[in-house]
Design an enzyme around this catalytic site. Structure first.
Site, PDB file in Angstrom:
ATOM      1  N   ASP A  25       0.834  -1.209   0.000  1.00 11.86           N
ATOM      2  CA  ASP A  25       0.000   0.000   0.000  1.00 11.86           C
ATOM      3  C   ASP A  25       0.868   1.258   0.000  1.00 11.86           C
ATOM      4  OD1 ASP A  25      -2.198   1.656  -0.002  1.00 11.86           O
ATOM      5  OD2 ASP A  25      -2.650   1.417   2.119  1.00 11.86           O
ATOM      6  N   TYR A  26       1.920   1.237  -0.782  1.00  6.23           N
ATOM      7  CA  TYR A  26       2.822   2.368  -0.891  1.00  6.23           C
ATOM      8  C   TYR A  26       2.401   3.284  -2.052  1.00  6.23           C
ATOM      9  CZ  TYR A  26       6.304   0.680   2.536  1.00  6.23           C
ATOM     10  OH  TYR A  26       6.969   0.305   3.684  1.00  6.23           O
TER      11      TYR A  26
END
Length: 646
Positions: A326-327
């Site tokens: 989830d970057y």
């Protein structure tokens, strides 16, 4: 070298504000876009408020939107966050509330001029209830629109783009259908939480969508519309769908073309001179398992430069290969002039959740400072293939929590933290999710989040607030979900994502516990900082704690521990950095040169927004939206507060 850099910075500063028809000595200096300039430097040439007098700041006026009353009968207050940064043009402040309502108020007095309610149905399933602001068309200094009346553009939670007359607040009937373009048509159930980019007579807009529910989410397309008529000019899908699309070979597997997201939910930057927009893309769906989309996943998790007039990709720089953390690229790409080898180079600064800062050539995407591909841990999840390397800035400092250490406010709390961390997998940066549970540091809130960065061209300092919080990600085989629910009581309290279409359900928590204080952190402080990188030296100039989270009456040292923070900072020629963001509900000013605290006041509600500043009738104001953030537990409210010197 120093003299050449100073000259180029001054020339850039003068030319930037000459374009907008503003100089620090004029009676009115506006803040015409979310980041002040279309490239998001978030710098103001104003210096009436400075280090010598900032302690004298007092409230000039307060405006209340009535937002909380607007939520009655819904559960919007469980998700709402007042994250808007107002814009100021023609003596009027324009801003949006979490429910996409728009207000225009007198910039000198806070007196209301008009309001507009798009009637968003708040009982629908909305992932977020927020709006970071509105945009103004035509952009200040743009003469191509002729005598067309100024418009305020508001994208809504329910996927509409609405054009309002700036003087009356009424929808512009000639735009779209009765003033509205339906952004969900042909795309699906999307929201828009950030103001669109305005470049000439083109409006460029991204989208927001929920995470982790299924792998074939809505397409994360970016679209451009005619600013006068609302007609679609072009659209761009970050995910290659056919073998002739660039990067198609980096999306592997029979289901890869069905992948959704990789959308741009943050702020898009614009460079009118070069006919470019800079799009920050995010993780493909779902965030934490990529077995349905193996490969590098070109254009996802990237900064993509697109020709605004045609929609053609000029270049793409990927900050994370095959994202399973989830970057997202959550921060606005920051456009500035970079001094290198005695020359001034058009650059874009990219700040990431990993705490990485990349400096790229604005016209080519080539790194201006070295970037290294470094080996990272492999995944042990059946069906997953983590990319073997990831890009790291080779010379700039890494920000955020890079190596978590167990901590507790008491010996018992520290022991509990040590035991919890020992039970989890951790192999350094980019540790993949696991069945056991993995520590992800920095976590998905940063590092650098949507709060983004600001740049002071006079000092050459790139300033950002930073989170230092680790996430814990566990993948649960779908076939064993019922058993896991029965045996894992924490699963019922943690965030879960079903990740339909994949073999795994995602469980997400963080390295903190709950006690009588609320959040009991389990990693060593500071948990939030304000940091300045000296781009001339390529080094960290200073880093100081930002805010506090524990009761200072019980823990006097808490002000050295910092706070998780949401909401950005701005820089001014008065030698000041203004920022709120922290969970303690204060608004602060720091000295640009050394990070020393110069001023702080309590806000009437949480300040999870980026402030702005302007000058009107010879007086400088600093303004912030104070409405809190339900998901992080700060006090909700409906305030916009302006400060001035007495």
């Amino acid at each position: 070298m120093k003299f050449r850099f100073l000259c180029s910075a001054v020339v850039f500063l003068f030319s930037a504000f000459s374009v907008y028809g503003q100089t620090p000595n004029s009676g009115s200096v506006e803040w015409p876009a979310y980041g002040n300039d279309p490239g998001g430097m978030r710098f103001s040439p104003l210096k009436q408020i400075n280090t010598a007098n900032v302690k004298q700041l007092t409230v000039a006026w307060t405006f209340r939107t009535g937002e909380l009353e607007h939520y009655k009968g819904t559960n919007a207050d469980e998700k709402a966050a007042f994250e808007a940064t107002p814009v100021m043009v023609d003596g009027t402040l324009f801003f949006s509330t979490p429910s996409s309502r728009v207000f225009a108020v007198d910039a000198a007095t806070g007196a209301p001029k008009w309001s507009y309610d798009p009637q968003v149905y708040l009982r629908q399933d909305l992932s977020e209830v927020t709006s970071r602001g509105v945009s103004v068309w035509p952009a200040v200094g743009d003469k191509t629109a002729g005598n067309t009346a100024k418009r305020i553009l508001i994208p809504t939670l329910d996927g509409r783009l609405i054009a309002l007359d700036a003087k009356t607040g009424r929808p512009v009937s000639s735009f779209g259908k009765d003033g509205t373009v339906d952004l969900r048509q042909g795309v699906g159930n999307i929201s828009v939480t950030s103001p669109p980019a305005v470049i000439g007579n083109t409006i460029v807009v991204g989208s927001s969508m929920g995470d982790n529910q299924r792998f074939n989410y809505e397409r994360g397309i970016v679209r451009a519309y005619d600013a006068v008529t609302g007609k679609l000019r072009w659209s761009w899908d970050p995910i290659p769908r056919t073998p002739t699309d660039a990067g198609f070979e980096t999306w592997k597997g029979p289901s890869a073309t069905q992948t959704g997201a990789a959308n741009a939910w943050s702020i898009i930057s614009a460079d009118a001179e070069r006919d470019l927009v800079f799009v920050p893309t995010t993780s493909p769906s779902p965030d934490y398992y990529g077995g349905e989309r193996l490969g590098k996943n070109t254009n996802a998790n990237s900064i993509v430069a697109i020709r605004a007039s045609t929609g053609k990709v000029v270049w793409s720089f990927q900050t994370v290969h095959h994202d399973i953390w989830d970057y997202d690229n959550a921060a606005q790409p920051l456009l500035f002039s970079f001094a290198q080898n005695g020359k001034t180079v058009p650059a874009v600064a990219v700040g990431t959740k990993m705490g990485h800062v990349f400096i790229l050539h604005r016209e080519t995407g080539v790194p201006l400072l070295p970037v290294q591909e470094r080996p990272v841990p492999a995944s042990k999840i059946p069906g997953e293939e983590a990319h073997p390397t990831q890009p790291f800035p080779a010379t700039l400092p890494l920000l955020g929590l890079q190596k978590p250490e167990a901590w507790g406010a008491t010996p018992e709390a520290k022991t509990a933290a040590q035991q919890r961390m020992a039970s989890l997998q951790y192999q350094g940066p980019f540790t993949p999710p696991s069945l056991q549970g993995s520590i992800i540091a920095p976590g998905n809130v940063g590092g650098i989040n949507w709060s983004g960065m600001c740049y002071d061209p006079e000092s050459g300092l790139l300033i950002t607030n930073v989170n230092r919080l680790a996430a814990v990600i566990t993948l649960i085989p779908r076939a064993k979900l019922a058993e896991s629910v029965q045996n894992d009581q924490e699963l019922m309290r943690a965030e879960t994502g079903m990740q339909s279409g994949t073999p795994y359900v995602m469980k997400r928590s963080y390295l903190f516990a709950k006690d009588e204080q609320g959040i009991a952190m389990q990693t060593a402080p500071p948990w939030g900082t304000l940091a300045a990188i000296n781009l001339k030296k390529g080094a960290l100039e200073w880093e100081v704690p930002l805010g506090f989270m524990y009761d200072p009456r019980k823990y006097p040292e808490t002000k050295q521990w910092g706070s998780i923070n949401f909401g950005g900072a701005i820089a001014t020629a008065g030698g000041l950095i203004f920022v709120a963001a922290s969970l303690d509900g204060h608004f602060r000013a720091f000295k640009t040169s050394d990070g020393s605290l110069q001023w702080e006041v309590p806000l009437p509600a949480g300040g999870q927004a980026t402030p702005m500043t302007y000058q009107l009738n010879g007086k400088q104001y600093v303004v912030i939206a104070a409405g809190g953030h339900a998901k992080v537990g700060t006090k909700l409210g409906d305030y916009v507060v302006a400060y001035q010197l007495p």
